[in-house]
Design an enzyme around this catalytic site. Structure first.
Site, mmCIF file in Angstrom:
data_model
loop_
_atom_site.group_PDB
_atom_site.id
_atom_site.type_symbol
_atom_site.label_atom_id
_atom_site.label_comp_id
_atom_site.label_asym_id
_atom_site.label_seq_id
_atom_site.Cartn_x
_atom_site.Cartn_y
_atom_site.Cartn_z
ATOM 1 C CG ASP A 490 33.422 42.159 30.308
ATOM 2 O OD1 ASP A 490 32.701 41.362 30.924
ATOM 3 O OD2 ASP A 490 34.118 41.843 29.322
ATOM 4 C CD GLU A 527 33.125 39.995 34.756
ATOM 5 O OE1 GLU A 527 32.452 38.973 34.893
ATOM 6 O OE2 GLU A 527 33.542 40.378 33.654
#
Length: 892
Positions: A490, A527
């Site tokens: 993340d 990400e």
């Protein structure tokens, strides 16, 4: 404390400001974590970056000093000083702290450097006398702590470590005055190693299974005093319910291994560039599956259920991995089922466009059993709410059984990991674990000493030695002890590239003979967004899209995603169209789309973005764009940035929907003209999914998208409960039968993040034509599985290098005469035509005239009989494809 909704709205505004005009993925809100979790943290503008140097923003270039208090003095009254003289940063220091290069630097007097260890364990302030008067500020310590202790501490084994059945418990707390172990109600002193700052104690076999915490007595700058914190172990491997205590547990204990664990046979590994991934939430998967014996639990993945049968079918078609949204211990859900509340309304009886459903869900949202889980509490323990019993080691055994269950149907397991922030920081919040052990160390501090919150929450600092070590150690534990096959990071751009590469190196060292797993087969992606206080490599070389190219660690490709869907995540009007949602070819009359000329121009540019995506988003791939120019992927514009950034297939991960933002079906519900039939919406769904499924490099789809999954237009369902999130693998199982089994029409989506879209949403939700029947959902899923089969059986979709892609892949219709809404791709012996228009389209490729092509056997004999009507004329080299269809032709 502001409400959750208020915090998220404030966070969205901040992200919009940061990203001003850039088209990027909507960053996932992370619920029930403090938006500015700094407590009463005192200003700290001085930064002690190593034992020789202090940098002080706003100081004068005159002598200064550090004043420190005796750690035994709870008030922290000054008892010593460290003299500072004006100096400069060395080249190495400037490289390590680029964001500090413009600030005044001071050199620690060599006579005082031996005082550092003492000074760091009590109150510490920087002082300076100037012509304008005295200056005083707090001091940030991470740099000097790393310098003094990092080399030894990074080699330490932390948490519970067993030797011959006896545990040793160790915690890094270099600034603590004392640390004791609170074990099953008694206090046990711990010993400090002065070289590493690690406190440890060796126990006996009877400690196994006992609950414990650390009692850390430490100066807390934000409290302004010495405190004694009772804290769980950051390296905990097991917990009691609701994370109240850590447990002394050996993950190698055979009693925690389910039958067959040691001999677990995994599905054959595939290189990341060939991975086809389903993104799935543990609770969504089974909570409303009536065929599951363990709804909402890890054990649901061991059931013979509708959900498992669907995953097995996807695996047989070519899906390789299931990506689980956070399944580590997070803070936002009561772990005992008896403590989890449920909405009080009769939700199925309410109208499809009612606001009442979201009101009922919101009333219990912070106390129900649902959350995405992006609010980490303990990084290396399975979440307890998914276990049959959260109090003890059932979660360990059942997580392993989940991995077994998925492996058994042909799927490898990926974990979504969230090391970029914690649920809280400071001394006042019991969810603040790291900061109550080493105050001010584990989190990234801004120049004034406050905690960075650009990620929404208390941002961590993996650039610091021991936070970076925690990331690596945690990932290795999941891989070795739980046999996890991959990790999705993340907000990976908030990590240093070096930290993620250290994870890769540590995994690569794992071998089947020594560790029971092949670490080289573990995939990594994340990400790679570039924003916040770390943006543009301000503090370190980030793990962003551009920087990770060539590492074999993939980043999400937002370029093709936006082109396929149309618009961006923050559009005020959600009807902005794209390639697969009717731009120019099936306009919806929204003024946001512009006139017909503007639509056509934008669609053709979108087609260039999709072409780059189909190559694996390669920067160096050269082709003719829709204007007739010869360009590389890096020369195609994406909001002012290069579209192509990958160095090789596998650097960019293709997708058109994920848990963030509206599901693909919901985005198309907004964007396609209101009169579009359910069958045509399903066909456009498959066209959109095909742009990722048939791309070079890895691809991901949100679970249920093949079944036209909807969240009733909710763009941010992190806390929207089971009502808006649950998957319905068999559409007839939708409770009450009042809404379609894909989840559409479950009421207006929650107001906190969607109310501005309600005027657009209400008429759509009320329209029964947008509720696909079971046959339509199943047909879409079958057509998608056919595409997966083609990908899995055709080697040309797994090319390893840019040179191989350049040689094998081309776009023969690309140029000024390209058909808007149609893409034609030649790939070795294949030709793929993506027809997103409402008309049957003929694509002539004269160079192929006389060559024997035919519709791929998988589609010729497949589920979609419309696609089966696609044809090829060898005399002219013309491929004819039905409306809203992706057809793959193979040379005979």
């Amino acid at each position: 404390m502001p409400s959750t909704a208020h915090r998220l709205r404030r966070r969205t505004a901040a992200v919009l400001a940061l990203l001003a005009g850039a088209a990027v993925l909507a960053l996932p809100p992370h619920p029930r974590a403090q938006a500015a979790p700094t407590g009463g943290r005192a200003k700290a503008e001085a930064q002690w970056i190593d034992r020789t140097t202090v940098v002080w923003k706003g100081a004068q270039p005159v002598a200064a000093q550090l004043e420190f208090g005796d750690p035994a003095d709870r008030a922290g009254r000054p008892t010593g000083r460290i003299r500072l003289t004006p100096g400069t940063l060395t080249p190495a220091e400037r490289a390590a702290y680029p964001h500090l290069t413009g600030y005044p630097a001071f050199t620690v007097d060599p006579r005082d450097r031996a005082l550092a260890a003492t000074a760091l364990r009590g109150r510490l302030v920087a002082t300076q006398r100037t012509a304008e008067g005295p200056r005083t500020t707090g001091v940030q310590l991470p740099g000097v702590l790393d310098d003094l202790y990092g080399t030894r501490a990074r080699r330490a084994a932390l948490g519970p470590v067993f030797h011959a059945g006896r545990p040793t418990l160790a915690v890094w707390a270099p600034t603590a005055r004392t640390v004791a172990l609170e074990l099953a109600g008694r206090r046990v002193p711990m010993h400090r190693d002065g070289a590493s700052g690690v406190w440890s104690v060796r126990g006996d076999r009877a400690w196994t299974g006992k609950p414990y915490r650390y009692l850390v007595t430490v100066w807390a700058p934000d409290a302004g005093r010495t405190v004694t914190n009772a804290v769980t172990d950051p390296y905990a491997t097991a917990l009691t319910a609701d994370s109240a205590r850590s447990l002394v547990v050996d993950l190698a204990d055979p009693r925690l291994a389910p039958a067959g664990w040691a001999a677990l046979r995994k599905p054959a590994a595939v290189p990341l560039r060939r991975a086809r991934i389903q993104e799935l939430h543990v609770r969504d998967f089974s909570i409303e599956d009536p065929t599951s014996r363990h709804p909402g639990q890890y054990l649901a993945f061991t059931d013979d259920s509708a959900g498992m049968r669907h995953l097995k079918a996807l695996a047989a078609a070519g899906t390789t991995h299931v990506h689980l949204l956070p399944a580590f211990d997070f803070s936002s859900v009561p772990e005992r089922r008896a403590d989890q509340q449920r909405p009080a309304c009769d939700l199925p009886a309410l109208p499809a466009d009612s606001a009442r459903q979201q009101e009922c869900v919101a009333a219990t949202a912070d106390r129900d059993g649902y959350n995405w889980g992006y609010d980490p509490l303990h990084y290396t323990v399975p979440e307890g709410s998914y276990a049959s019993d959260p109090d003890g080691t059932a979660r360990t055994v059942e997580f392993r059984r989940m991995v077994q269950g998925l492996n058994g149907i042909g799927l490898r397991t990926v974990m979504d990991v969230v090391y970029n922030h914690t649920a809280a920081a400071g001394q006042d919040d019991p969810r603040s674990v790291l900061d109550r052990i080493v105050p001010g160390y584990y989190h990234r501090l801004l120049d004034d000493g406050t905690v960075a919150t650009s990620t929404c929450c208390a941002g961590t600092a993996p650039e610091h030695t021991m936070m970076g070590k925690l990331v690596v150690d945690s990932v290795v534990t999941w891989a070795r002890q739980y046999k996890v096959d991959g990790f999705r990071f993340d907000l990976m751009g908030h990590h240093p590239k070096a930290n993620v590469l250290a994870v890769r190196k540590a995994l690569d060292a794992l071998t089947p003979a020594r560790d029971g797993v092949d670490g080289k087969a573990v995939v990594l992606y994340g990400e790679g967004w570039n924003f916040g206080e770390a943006a543009d490599d301000a503090r370190f070389v980030q793990a962003t899209q551009r920087n990770m190219a060539g590492t074999g660690i993939a980043t999400f490709n937002d370029r093709a995603r936006d082109a396929v869907r149309g618009g961006g995540p923050f559009d005020a009007d959600p009807r902005v169209q794209g390639f697969a949602s009717g731009l120019a070819t099936d306009p919806n009359a929204s003024p946001a789309n512009g006139d017909s000329a503007a639509q056509r121009a934008r669609l053709l540019h979108y087609q260039d973005l999709i072409k780059v995506g189909l190559t694996g988003n390669l920067a160096a791939y050269a082709f003719t764009d829709t204007t007739g120019r010869r360009v590389t992927g890096a020369q195609v514009d994406y909001g002012g940035a290069p579209a192509g950034y990958a160095a090789a297939p596998g650097d960019a991960l293709a997708y058109v929907d994920a848990h963030d933002n509206e599901t693909l079906y919901d985005a198309l519900a907004y964007k396609l003209p209101p009169g579009t039939s359910a069958a045509d919406r399903a066909r456009m769904q498959v066209v959109a999914l095909a742009t990722a499924a048939l791309a070079q490099g890895p691809a991901l789809s949100q679970a249920g998208s093949d079944l036209l999954r909807s969240k009733s237009l909710d763009r941010n369902s992190f806390n929207s409960g089971d009502w808006f999130n649950a998957l319905h693998w068999e559409c007839a199982d939708d409770p009450g039968g009042a809404t379609a089994g894909n989840g559409f029409g479950r009421g207006l989506p929650p107001a906190a993040d969607n109310k501005d879209k309600w005027p657009y949403a209400k008429p759509l939700l009320a329209d029964p034509a947008l509720r696909p029947d079971c046959a339509t959902q199943n047909a879409a899923s079958a057509a998608y599985r056919d595409l997966l089969r083609i990908h899995a059986t055709e080697p040309a979709f797994g090319l390893a290098t840019t040179a191989a892609v350049q040689s094998a892949l081309s776009f023969p219709r690309s140029g000024p005469d390209e058909t808007p809404g149609v893409l034609t791709m030649r790939l070795a012996d294949l030709v793929v035509v993506f027809n997103a228009t409402p008309q049957r389209q003929a694509q002539s490729v004269p160079a192929l005239a006389g060559h024997p092509y035919a519709l791929h056997p998988v589609q010729a004999h497949g589920a979609d009989r419309t696609t089966a009507t696609a044809a090829y004329d060898p005399a002219s080299g013309t491929f004819t494809v039905p409306p809203r269809t992706v057809a793959v032709f193979r040379r005979g």
